[in-house]
Design a protein around this motif. Sequence first.
Motif, PDB file in Angstrom:
ATOM      1  N   UNK A  32      27.395 -61.822 -49.078  1.00 30.37           N
ATOM      2  CA  UNK A  32      26.248 -62.720 -49.132  1.00 30.37           C
ATOM      3  C   UNK A  32      26.368 -63.628 -50.352  1.00 30.37           C
ATOM      4  N   UNK A  33      25.732 -64.780 -50.251  1.00 30.66           N
ATOM      5  CA  UNK A  33      25.692 -65.724 -51.367  1.00 30.66           C
ATOM      6  C   UNK A  33      24.331 -65.600 -52.038  1.00 30.66           C
ATOM      7  N   UNK A  34      24.341 -65.130 -53.280  1.00 29.20           N
ATOM      8  CA  UNK A  34      23.115 -64.957 -54.068  1.00 29.20           C
ATOM      9  C   UNK A  34      23.267 -65.756 -55.354  1.00 29.20           C
ATOM     10  N   UNK A  35      22.341 -66.635 -55.618  1.00 35.18           N
ATOM     11  CA  UNK A  35      22.382 -67.487 -56.806  1.00 35.18           C
ATOM     12  C   UNK A  35      21.156 -67.247 -57.671  1.00 35.18           C
ATOM     13  N   UNK A  36      21.282 -67.597 -58.936  1.00 36.97           N
ATOM     14  CA  UNK A  36      20.181 -67.477 -59.880  1.00 36.97           C
ATOM     15  C   UNK A  36      19.472 -68.827 -60.001  1.00 36.97           C
ATOM     16  N   UNK A  37      18.185 -68.832 -59.651  1.00 39.54           N
ATOM     17  CA  UNK A  37      17.364 -70.036 -59.740  1.00 39.54           C
ATOM     18  C   UNK A  37      16.146 -69.714 -60.599  1.00 39.54           C
ATOM     19  N   UNK A  38      16.088 -70.338 -61.772  1.00 44.46           N
ATOM     20  CA  UNK A  38      14.978 -70.115 -62.716  1.00 44.46           C
ATOM     21  C   UNK A  38      14.794 -68.641 -63.032  1.00 44.46           C
ATOM     22  N   UNK A  39      15.910 -67.936 -63.222  1.00 45.12           N
ATOM     23  CA  UNK A  39      15.844 -66.527 -63.574  1.00 45.12           C
ATOM     24  C   UNK A  39      15.600 -65.591 -62.415  1.00 45.12           C
ATOM     25  N   UNK A  40      15.521 -66.097 -61.194  1.00 45.45           N
ATOM     26  CA  UNK A  40      15.278 -65.265 -60.019  1.00 45.45           C
ATOM     27  C   UNK A  40      16.486 -65.314 -59.093  1.00 45.45           C
ATOM     28  N   UNK A  41      16.747 -64.207 -58.429  1.00 44.29           N
ATOM     29  CA  UNK A  41      17.862 -64.123 -57.480  1.00 44.29           C
ATOM     30  C   UNK A  41      17.406 -64.649 -56.126  1.00 44.29           C
ATOM     31  N   UNK A  42      18.164 -65.620 -55.596  1.00 42.93           N
ATOM     32  CA  UNK A  42      17.802 -66.256 -54.327  1.00 42.93           C
ATOM     33  C   UNK A  42      18.957 -66.079 -53.349  1.00 42.93           C
ATOM     34  N   UNK A  43      18.646 -65.538 -52.174  1.00 40.58           N
ATOM     35  CA  UNK A  43      19.641 -65.326 -51.128  1.00 40.58           C
ATOM     36  C   UNK A  43      19.768 -66.594 -50.280  1.00 40.58           C
ATOM     37  N   UNK A  44      20.995 -66.978 -50.001  1.00 49.02           N
ATOM     38  CA  UNK A  44      21.244 -68.123 -49.120  1.00 49.02           C
ATOM     39  C   UNK A  44      20.976 -67.676 -47.683  1.00 49.02           C
ATOM     40  N   UNK A  45      19.742 -67.829 -47.239  1.00 45.49           N
ATOM     41  CA  UNK A  45      19.352 -67.359 -45.903  1.00 45.49           C
ATOM     42  C   UNK A  45      20.012 -68.173 -44.796  1.00 45.49           C
ATOM     43  N   UNK A  46      20.322 -69.441 -45.067  1.00 49.77           N
ATOM     44  CA  UNK A  46      21.007 -70.252 -44.051  1.00 49.77           C
ATOM     45  C   UNK A  46      22.401 -69.696 -43.772  1.00 49.77           C
ATOM     46  N   UNK A  47      23.094 -69.307 -44.826  1.00 53.17           N
ATOM     47  CA  UNK A  47      24.423 -68.702 -44.661  1.00 53.17           C
ATOM     48  C   UNK A  47      24.313 -67.362 -43.938  1.00 53.17           C
ATOM     49  N   UNK A  48      23.312 -66.574 -44.301  1.00 57.55           N
ATOM     50  CA  UNK A  48      23.110 -65.273 -43.652  1.00 57.55           C
ATOM     51  C   UNK A  48      22.840 -65.438 -42.156  1.00 57.55           C
ATOM     52  N   UNK A  49      22.003 -66.399 -41.803  1.00 58.51           N
ATOM     53  CA  UNK A  49      21.702 -66.639 -40.393  1.00 58.51           C
ATOM     54  C   UNK A  49      22.934 -67.092 -39.629  1.00 58.51           C
ATOM     55  N   UNK A  50      23.700 -67.999 -40.228  1.00 61.68           N
ATOM     56  CA  UNK A  50      24.905 -68.504 -39.573  1.00 61.68           C
ATOM     57  C   UNK A  50      25.952 -67.391 -39.401  1.00 61.68           C
ATOM     58  N   UNK A  51      26.105 -66.562 -40.404  1.00 61.69           N
ATOM     59  CA  UNK A  51      27.069 -65.462 -40.335  1.00 61.69           C
ATOM     60  C   UNK A  51      26.649 -64.443 -39.289  1.00 61.69           C
ATOM     61  N   UNK A  52      25.360 -64.176 -39.181  1.00 64.71           N
ATOM     62  CA  UNK A  52      24.873 -63.248 -38.168  1.00 64.71           C
ATOM     63  C   UNK A  52      25.160 -63.753 -36.763  1.00 64.71           C
ATOM     64  N   UNK A  53      24.947 -65.026 -36.543  1.00 64.30           N
ATOM     65  CA  UNK A  53      25.197 -65.606 -35.221  1.00 64.30           C
ATOM     66  C   UNK A  53      26.684 -65.541 -34.865  1.00 64.30           C
TER      67      UNK A  53
END
Length: 310
Positions: A76-97
């Motif tokens: 999964x692609x997880x990035x730090x945005x303003x001190x919070x961990x954010x999951x790339x849900x678009x990538x997760x959805x595309x990978x699931x499909x």
Amino acid sequence: MSKTDNNKATVGEQSVVSNEERGGALDVFLHPLVIINISDHYTRAKVSGDKSNRVFGALLGIQSGRRVEVFNSFELIVTEVDGSSVVDTAYLTRKKEQLAKVFPTYEFLGWYSTGSSVKKADIAIQKQVMAFNESPLYLLLSPIVPPQARELPLTLYESEVKMVDDTPTLVFTRINYKIETGDAERIAVDHVANVGGASANVSMLTSHLSNLHNAIKMLHMRISIILEYLKQTKGKLSIHHGTIRQISTLCNLLPTIDTDQFKQDFINEYNDALLITYLASITKTSNTVNELVEKFNITFDRHSRRRGFW
């Protein structure tokens, strides 16, 4: 800092994980491929110079009632945005499909990460992946293993809402799991565990294939020598009748596999193998039809209840 302040800090750090352990809610079975994928993911990230020492990924498998089997995983692609961990849900959805086309029965069961303990930021990631599963699992792999450790450095959690300081709070609760392997997985794990350089241990599969390769190579070399000798006897070498008789004896052994009895036995075994294949296909088709009928019945029952028919 006062003693009271120290107690508050301790409670705040431990509020992410519940002290209780749930052992009977789910029967979770982990397959070796998941553990190998996580280890490989962490190793590649560490070698590439990733200083975060944490990797993230999704867990895939099948859930049937209380039984949950985790078969595979992907990154999964997880990035730090303003001190919070954010999951790339678009990538997760595309990978699931994409994976659904290859593994139609697999579903998203949860996520994994590496680290020595659960972080507060993991709660935020758990809330994000709840959009794909109402109760996702969280698998934590510790990359630091003591030399005297005898168990796998894996901890499995599920989330639940508990009252912390009179406030509903999402916390992680530790659950039990078991390792389940098939025959093919055992061979693959043994091969992966022992593969290496010349000084490393050699797996049973590698040793067997190496012996088989050497035997076929030796057979090919000796047949080539016999063939070359027969070609040379046509004019360059004198015929040695003893050697020719031995070659003729070897050649006469070959027609024994061309008898009527051999053909009949071969056809019987071939038909038996085809019958097993057909039975497996029929069984798989029957299971698919049963699942379709169950889904149709459930859908029809829901529509009937909405219209007021019982």
